[in-house]
Scaffold this motif. Structure first.
Motif, PDB file in Angstrom:
ATOM      1  N   TRP B 159       0.836  -1.205   0.000  1.00  0.00           N
ATOM      2  CA  TRP B 159       0.000   0.000   0.000  1.00  0.00           C
ATOM      3  C   TRP B 159       0.869   1.253   0.000  1.00  0.00           C
ATOM      4  O   TRP B 159       0.418   2.312  -0.394  1.00  0.00           O
ATOM      5  CB  TRP B 159      -1.002  -0.001   1.159  1.00  0.00           C
ATOM      6  CG  TRP B 159      -0.506   0.582   2.447  1.00  0.00           C
ATOM      7  CD1 TRP B 159      -0.407   1.934   2.745  1.00  0.00           C
ATOM      8  CD2 TRP B 159      -0.035  -0.098   3.600  1.00  0.00           C
ATOM      9  NE1 TRP B 159       0.097   2.099   4.021  1.00  0.00           N
ATOM     10  CE2 TRP B 159       0.332   0.861   4.567  1.00  0.00           C
ATOM     11  CE3 TRP B 159       0.114  -1.448   3.922  1.00  0.00           C
ATOM     12  CZ2 TRP B 159       0.829   0.528   5.827  1.00  0.00           C
ATOM     13  CZ3 TRP B 159       0.611  -1.778   5.178  1.00  0.00           C
ATOM     14  CH2 TRP B 159       0.963  -0.811   6.105  1.00  0.00           C
ATOM     15  N   LYS B 160       2.144   1.117   0.437  1.00  0.00           N
ATOM     16  CA  LYS B 160       3.072   2.262   0.414  1.00  0.00           C
ATOM     17  C   LYS B 160       3.481   2.610  -1.017  1.00  0.00           C
ATOM     18  O   LYS B 160       3.947   3.709  -1.278  1.00  0.00           O
ATOM     19  CB  LYS B 160       4.313   1.946   1.239  1.00  0.00           C
ATOM     20  CG  LYS B 160       4.073   1.851   2.735  1.00  0.00           C
ATOM     21  CD  LYS B 160       3.807   3.225   3.336  1.00  0.00           C
ATOM     22  CE  LYS B 160       3.719   3.159   4.858  1.00  0.00           C
ATOM     23  NZ  LYS B 160       3.383   4.500   5.427  1.00  0.00           N
ATOM     24  N   SER B 161       3.346   1.656  -1.932  1.00  0.00           N
ATOM     25  CA  SER B 161       3.714   1.902  -3.338  1.00  0.00           C
ATOM     26  C   SER B 161       2.519   2.548  -4.038  1.00  0.00           C
ATOM     27  O   SER B 161       1.821   1.910  -4.825  1.00  0.00           O
ATOM     28  CB  SER B 161       4.090   0.576  -4.006  1.00  0.00           C
ATOM     29  OG  SER B 161       5.261   0.053  -3.413  1.00  0.00           O
ATOM     30  N   ALA B 162       2.284   3.817  -3.709  1.00  0.00           N
ATOM     31  CA  ALA B 162       1.067   4.512  -4.117  1.00  0.00           C
ATOM     32  C   ALA B 162       0.821   4.429  -5.619  1.00  0.00           C
ATOM     33  O   ALA B 162       1.692   4.747  -6.426  1.00  0.00           O
ATOM     34  CB  ALA B 162       1.148   5.975  -3.692  1.00  0.00           C
ATOM     35  N   LYS B 163      -0.394   3.987  -5.964  1.00  0.00           N
ATOM     36  CA  LYS B 163      -0.812   3.960  -7.368  1.00  0.00           C
ATOM     37  C   LYS B 163      -1.060   5.371  -7.873  1.00  0.00           C
ATOM     38  O   LYS B 163      -1.305   6.284  -7.089  1.00  0.00           O
ATOM     39  CB  LYS B 163      -2.112   3.167  -7.500  1.00  0.00           C
ATOM     40  CG  LYS B 163      -1.997   1.713  -7.122  1.00  0.00           C
ATOM     41  CD  LYS B 163      -3.355   1.045  -7.246  1.00  0.00           C
ATOM     42  CE  LYS B 163      -3.262  -0.408  -6.844  1.00  0.00           C
ATOM     43  NZ  LYS B 163      -4.530  -1.106  -7.030  1.00  0.00           N
TER      44      LYS B 163
END
Lengths: 259, 197
Positions: B159-163
């Motif tokens: 979730w830290k790898s923001a889309k």
């Protein structure tokens, strides 16, 4: 729920639940009732993690939506059996009344519906459109149930896409809520493969036209909760935006991979 | 407090050591997002880093790619218990994007098209740890997986790898982003199972 209970519902932790009842809900899914003495209660739409441990220490964890809500220590899940799954076949075929399992939760503070506060001057209640496919109906059922118990006047609609009548989750409760519930609920079942004898509506997957016809219109600014397999959620969310719903009014939960 | 679950044996006996605790290997690529999927054309896309003076460093699509796209093979870990191993990615290192940025702040808030935010420490983004990713599995990133470009911070829960990444704003403290305000951990290290607060 009282404020103190609502705050307690956010206290996430590890718990041990004992299976007090289990019965097949549909040919592929099982309703599992757990008594969890330390459960702090949960809001409608929340989920939890289940952790199973094998004799050699091997562990497997999975997230499941809760069908129950409120301040009690009774927790209800409905688990769909995934054909090549590791945890769901155990929960559906093997887990027995009296067994204990480890739970972590309650989890989630976004895909949540809260009844409007009682005793305060209510703002105009926001209508709520629930849209679910398959086992995606579980957290939406928790919202329907919370709404029915709160007896509040918020307009609720549930659009539920399901393959055929025998695969409908919570059939009795949903029909009773739509019929008797003091808070208004409209239930729209959309059968994708086969309907009951003489079913008046078209059979088949949801289309943009059906969605426009059945969902609360954008002019009424509904809060939309959308849950189902990823391709279903992706498609319906895109149509909702095309139909004029504001993207920030759509809350979604997906499961499985993209098409 | 764990105890043996009666009747449970599990499927896999030889657990891949690259799987963090509580994770299960998947072959497909599940999607986790909170709302509708924004669709952004690369023609309109831009990415910016904003420092505490309000100064902006900004790149359009072609300018981003011109910084140099790296080929990567990475493992990704989602807080919802799935892990994908050896996944091919392509992206631009954040070290390149931060080359000319001066800031006294140690944290950033990542902002996405569609309004999603997530908080990160600079030390989790620099020194070859994070990218702006444009391709995965040999294809341009699809919108449901965050295309045209997402943040890629593979050593933290995904979730830290923001889309749909749009920019990073320097911040003095580790203020929580969207999921972090909704129950997820401020940091999110999968090896420490930093799932929830």
């Amino acid at each position: 729920m009282r404020v103190a209970d609502r705050l307690a519902a956010h206290r996430t932790g590890w718990h041990v639940g004992e299976v007090v009842a289990a019965a097949m809900e549909t040919p592929l899914s099982r309703r599992i009732e757990l008594e969890v003495p330390t459960w702090p209660g949960n809001e409608a739409g929340a989920h939890l993690d289940i952790r199973l441990t094998a004799p050699d220490g091997y562990q497997a964890s999975r997230a499941y939506s809760l069908a129950s809500s409120g301040p009690g220590t009774h927790v209800t899940l409905v688990v769909d059996r995934m054909e090549y799954g590791e945890v769901s076949p155990f929960l559906v075929d093997e887990l027995a009344v009296g067994d204990r399992i480890e739970l972590h939760g309650p989890l989630g503070a976004f895909f949540i519906w809260r009844p409007p506060m009682t005793g305060t001057a209510p703002a105009a209640p926001m209508p709520v459109q629930l849209i679910g496919a398959g086992s995606g109906v579980v957290p939406l059922f928790a919202m329907v149930d919370a709404h029915a118990h709160a007896g509040d006047a918020t307009e609720f609609r549930l659009l539920y896409s399901v393959r055929d009548p025998e695969h409908v989750f919570f059939r009795a409760e949903l029909e009773a809520a739509a019929r008797d519930c003091p808070g208004p609920l409209r239930l729209d079942l959309l059968y994708t493969r086969q309907g009951p004898e003489g079913w008046p509506a078209p059979i088949g997957r949801i289309t943009r036209e059906r969605l426009a016809e059945l969902a609360i219109p954008p002019a009424d600014d509904p809060t939309i909760f959308l849950c189902g397999p990823t391709p279903f959620v992706e498609m319906v969310a895109m149509w909702l935006v095309e139909l004029g719903h504001a993207p920030e009014r759509i809350r979604a939960e997906r499961f499985g991979g993209a098409a | 407090m764990s105890f043996i679950t009666r009747g449970f044996s599990g499927r896999s006996r030889d657990r891949d050591p690259r799987l963090p605790p509580g994770q299960t290997l998947v072959d497909d690529w599940p999607v986790l997002s909170a709302g509708a999927t924004p669709r952004i054309d690369t023609e309109e896309w831009s990415f910016r880093i904003v420092d505490e003076t309000g100064a902006k460093h900004e790149w359009n699509w072609d300018e981003l790619l011109a910084l140099g796209v790296e080929d990567l093979t990475l493992d990704i870990h989602c807080v919802t218990h799935w892990t994908k191993l050896d996944m091919p990615w392509r992206g631009v290192s954040l070290d390149k994007l931060f080359e000319d940025v001066e800031s006294q702040h140690d944290y950033v808030m990542a902002h996405s098209y569609g309004g999603y935010t997530t908080n990160l420490a600079l030390e989790d983004l620099l020194d070859g740890k994070a990218w702006i990713a444009t391709e995965a599995d040999g294809e341009p990133l699809s919108p449901e997986h965050g295309g045209p470009a997402r943040l890629l911070v593979p050593h933290l829960y995904f979730w830290k790898s923001a889309k749909w990444i749009r920019g990073l704003v320097m911040q003095p403290r580790d203020d929580p982003g969207f999921w972090e305000q909704n129950g997820y951990h401020l940091h999110g290290d999968p090896w420490l199972e930093e799932r929830y607060w």
